[in-house]
Design an enzyme around this catalytic site. Structure first.
Site, PDB file in Angstrom:
ATOM      1  N   THR A   1       0.836  -1.188   0.000  1.00  0.00           N
ATOM      2  CA  THR A   1       0.000   0.000   0.000  1.00  0.00           C
ATOM      3  C   THR A   1       0.877   1.246   0.000  1.00  0.00           C
ATOM      4  O   THR A   1       1.931   1.260   0.603  1.00  0.00           O
ATOM      5  CB  THR A   1      -0.838  -0.057   1.285  1.00  0.00           C
ATOM      6  OG1 THR A   1      -1.735  -1.134   1.155  1.00  0.00           O
ATOM      7  CG2 THR A   1      -1.575   1.216   1.579  1.00  0.00           C
TER       8      THR A   1
ATOM      9  N   ARG B   1     -14.153  -7.308  -0.215  1.00  0.00           N
ATOM     10  CA  ARG B   1     -13.539  -6.822   1.030  1.00  0.00           C
ATOM     11  C   ARG B   1     -12.942  -5.425   0.827  1.00  0.00           C
ATOM     12  O   ARG B   1     -12.288  -5.142  -0.156  1.00  0.00           O
ATOM     13  CB  ARG B   1     -12.454  -7.808   1.457  1.00  0.00           C
ATOM     14  CG  ARG B   1     -11.680  -7.411   2.714  1.00  0.00           C
ATOM     15  CD  ARG B   1     -10.403  -6.684   2.393  1.00  0.00           C
ATOM     16  NE  ARG B   1      -9.598  -6.425   3.600  1.00  0.00           N
ATOM     17  CZ  ARG B   1      -8.549  -5.609   3.607  1.00  0.00           C
ATOM     18  NH1 ARG B   1      -8.175  -4.994   2.510  1.00  0.00           N
ATOM     19  NH2 ARG B   1      -7.874  -5.423   4.713  1.00  0.00           N
TER      20      ARG B   1
ATOM     21  N   GLY C   1     -10.608  -2.477   2.832  1.00  0.00           N
ATOM     22  CA  GLY C   1      -9.696  -2.285   3.967  1.00  0.00           C
ATOM     23  C   GLY C   1      -9.830  -0.918   4.603  1.00  0.00           C
ATOM     24  O   GLY C   1     -10.821  -0.206   4.418  1.00  0.00           O
TER      25      GLY C   1
ATOM     26  N   THR D   1      -0.656   2.047   6.932  1.00  0.00           N
ATOM     27  CA  THR D   1      -0.487   0.826   6.147  1.00  0.00           C
ATOM     28  C   THR D   1      -0.335  -0.348   7.092  1.00  0.00           C
ATOM     29  O   THR D   1       0.337  -0.238   8.123  1.00  0.00           O
ATOM     30  CB  THR D   1       0.717   0.894   5.202  1.00  0.00           C
ATOM     31  OG1 THR D   1       0.867  -0.396   4.596  1.00  0.00           O
ATOM     32  CG2 THR D   1       2.007   1.271   5.907  1.00  0.00           C
TER      33      THR D   1
HETATM   34  N1  ASP Z   1      -4.032  -1.541   4.821  1.00  0.00           N
HETATM   35  C1  ASP Z   1      -4.192  -2.224   3.577  1.00  0.00           C
HETATM   36  C2  ASP Z   1      -5.496  -2.973   3.574  1.00  0.00           C
HETATM   37  O1  ASP Z   1      -5.803  -3.624   4.560  1.00  0.00           O
HETATM   38  C3  ASP Z   1      -3.083  -3.182   3.275  1.00  0.00           C
HETATM   39  C4  ASP Z   1      -1.680  -2.645   3.432  1.00  0.00           C
HETATM   40  O2  ASP Z   1      -1.472  -1.593   4.000  1.00  0.00           O
HETATM   41  O3  ASP Z   1      -0.728  -3.319   2.945  1.00  0.00           O
HETATM   42  O4  ASP Z   1      -6.180  -2.981   2.581  1.00  0.00           O
END
Ligand code: ASP
Length: 307
Positions: free
Chosen positions: A174, A202, A204, A224
């Site tokens: 991310t 889904r 996030g 993240t």
């Molecule tokens: N926070 C992001 C999510 O859950 C994933 C990530 O930060 O790598 O979609």
């Protein structure tokens, strides 16, 4: 004073697992994005333009899990989440599950500036992009072999995974940016493909205002990590609340959220934050976090592992 920080994801990023060439590529990707944002600020531009420029650069770089190079869903496509927020006027725009837009962060900004809404989902988000002539891409544009291999591993293990799980193929993530401009305005932006092999549309934390992305007149934050934990912690907003209501410094507020609250909840990840004085903090509780920052008149700092 102006300042910017960016991240390219947090997770298990062990020094031994990146070859010097791979490490150099990541550093280049981070530097290019930092430069894109810093240049906007240097010319007197807005924090919003700076975070958009930095995040677009990371979205266009196939190494990171956003835009081109986003992870695959369980069904073998890409669902892109992004959010942007400006602090001085508390405006926000976000998209969840977009499949075609080349630069999700620009679409999130479009939601903020051209609609009365904050968060648009699939398929309307892509429709809005189409109506406004934003570049769209076919599914092949988002394809990268490494992400495809990650999906195959994830399908074998039967669950969706944080992008930076211990597997050497999962070390990209991310992206996000936070900035303070010379007008004293703050902005935050986050963009992601989410979790490998995610199912059931889904969504996030990244596109959820207050969870993965937040900006007000005191600070701007982009997170993240394991999204479900950041949602339940309302992580980005919690940092801002600790600053506003408890009077903590930005660094201390971010430390409490990342190193105490998220650790207690077993939520792995990190965040980047900047305040109205140009203080920057980039804490993470995982092994590493791709990150870079630069304050007015200072040299850029690029880092991956724990120092
Ligand atoms: N926070 C992001 C999510 O859950 C994933 C990530 O930060 O790598 O979609």
């Amino acid at each position: 004073m102006y300042a910017i920080a960016i991240h390219g994801g947090a997770g298990t990023i062990a020094r031994a697992s990146l070859t010097p060439e791979q490490e150099a590529e990541y550093r280049q990707g981070l530097e290019a994005a930092l430069d894109a944002g810093y240049e906007v600020l240097q010319k007197g531009g807005a924090a919003l333009d700076a975070v958009e420029a930095a995040v677009r650069s990371l979205e266009d770089c196939p190494l990171f899990n956003a835009g081109r190079g986003a992870v695959f869903t369980h069904d073998g496509h890409h669902e892109l989440d992004a959010a942007v927020m400006t602090g001085h006027n508390r405006l926000a725009g976000a998209i969840a599950g977009a499949r075609e837009v080349q630069n999700p962060i620009t679409l999130a900004r479009l939601v903020m500036e051209k609609t009365d809404h904050v968060l648009l989902g699939y398929p309307g988000a892509d429709d809005l992009a189409r109506e406004h002539g934003l570049p769209l891409q076919p599914v092949e544009y988002f394809f990268t072999q490494k992400r495809y291999d990650q999906l195959q591993d994830a399908l074998k293990s039967g669950k969706s995974q944080l992008d930076h799980a211990p597997d050497p193929h999962r070390k990209k993530g991310t992206v996000g940016a936070v900035a303070l401009d010379s007008q004293g305005h703050l902005a935050a932006a986050t963009s992601t493909g989410g979790m490998t092999a995610k199912k059931y549309s889904r969504i996030g934390d990244s596109p959820l205002i207050g969870a993965g992305t937040w900006a007000d007149e005191r600070c701007a934050i982009s997170c993240t990590g394991d999204g479900e934990y950041f949602i339940r912690a309302v992580a980005a907003y919690d940092v801002a609340c600790l600053v506003e209501y408890k009077g903590l410094s930005l660094e201390e507020a971010a430390r409490v959220v990342v190193q105490e609250k998220l650790v207690a909840a077993k939520g792995e990840g990190g965040l980047i934050a900047v305040d109205a004085e140009g203080n920057l903090t980039l804490p993470f509780n995982s092994e590493g976090m791709y990150r870079a920052s630069r304050r007015e008149g200072e040299e850029p700092v690029v880092a991956i592992y724990k120092e």
